[in-house]
Design a protein around this motif. Structure first.
Motif, short mmCIF file in Angstrom:
data_model
loop_
_atom_site.label_atom_id
_atom_site.label_comp_id
_atom_site.label_asym_id
_atom_site.label_seq_id
_atom_site.Cartn_x
_atom_site.Cartn_y
_atom_site.Cartn_z
N LEU A 24 0.83 -1.20 0.00
CA LEU A 24 0.00 0.00 0.00
C LEU A 24 0.86 1.25 0.00
O LEU A 24 0.62 2.18 -0.77
CB LEU A 24 -0.94 0.01 1.21
N LEU A 25 1.89 1.29 0.83
CA LEU A 25 2.79 2.43 0.88
C LEU A 25 3.48 2.65 -0.47
O LEU A 25 3.57 3.77 -0.96
CB LEU A 25 3.82 2.25 1.99
N GLY A 26 3.94 1.57 -1.08
CA GLY A 26 4.58 1.68 -2.38
C GLY A 26 3.64 2.24 -3.44
O GLY A 26 4.02 3.11 -4.23
N LEU A 27 2.41 1.76 -3.45
CA LEU A 27 1.42 2.27 -4.41
C LEU A 27 1.13 3.75 -4.18
O LEU A 27 1.03 4.53 -5.13
CB LEU A 27 0.13 1.45 -4.33
N LEU A 28 1.02 4.13 -2.93
CA LEU A 28 0.77 5.55 -2.62
C LEU A 28 1.94 6.43 -3.04
O LEU A 28 1.74 7.54 -3.54
CB LEU A 28 0.46 5.72 -1.13
N ILE A 29 3.15 5.95 -2.87
CA ILE A 29 4.33 6.71 -3.30
C ILE A 29 4.35 6.85 -4.82
O ILE A 29 4.66 7.93 -5.35
CB ILE A 29 5.63 6.05 -2.77
N ILE A 30 4.01 5.78 -5.53
CA ILE A 30 3.95 5.86 -6.99
C ILE A 30 2.93 6.89 -7.42
O ILE A 30 3.20 7.75 -8.27
CB ILE A 30 3.62 4.48 -7.61
N ILE A 31 1.74 6.83 -6.84
CA ILE A 31 0.68 7.77 -7.19
C ILE A 31 1.09 9.19 -6.86
O ILE A 31 0.88 10.11 -7.67
CB ILE A 31 -0.64 7.37 -6.50
N ALA A 32 1.70 9.40 -5.71
CA ALA A 32 2.16 10.75 -5.34
C ALA A 32 3.21 11.25 -6.33
O ALA A 32 3.20 12.42 -6.73
CB ALA A 32 2.72 10.74 -3.92
#
Length: 105
Positions: free
Chosen positions: A88-96
């Motif tokens: 989840l953290l990785g996906l949020l970083i990609i989106i950001a």
């Protein structure tokens, strides 16, 4: 046509093509293999059309980032791949990162 609509279409075809790659079982199944070729071919065609109006760095960052995030979500929902806080953290970083790159132009 709006180049961002083309880019979104390209992303969706890329995610479809990647999913078909998984379903093809190493190109052993014909229908998913054909889906892979159609999906990836369409993705690159639409990306090339979007690049006529969107800077390369911006388009590719959005394409690869959104494609990676959506493919991970498809993997979790369709292929029952694991999901945890790190993912989840990785996906949020990609989106950001995609958002920041889009806002920079």
């Amino acid at each position: 046509m709006n180049p961002y609509v083309l880019l979104i279409g390209s992303i969706l075809f890329e995610v479809f093509g990647s999913s078909m790659m998984k379903a093809s079982n190493g190109f052993k199944k014909l229908v998913p293999t054909v889906g892979l070729v159609i999906g990836m071919g369409s993705a690159f065609y639409l990306l090339s059309k979007a690049l006529e109006h969107i800077p390369l760095g911006t388009a590719y960052a959005i394409w690869s980032g959104a494609g990676t995030a959506l493919t991970a979500i498809v993997g979790i929902l369709v292929w029952k791949e694991k999901f945890n806080l790190k993912i989840l953290l990785g996906l949020l970083i990609i989106i950001a990162g995609v958002v920041v790159l889009k806002l920079s132009h």
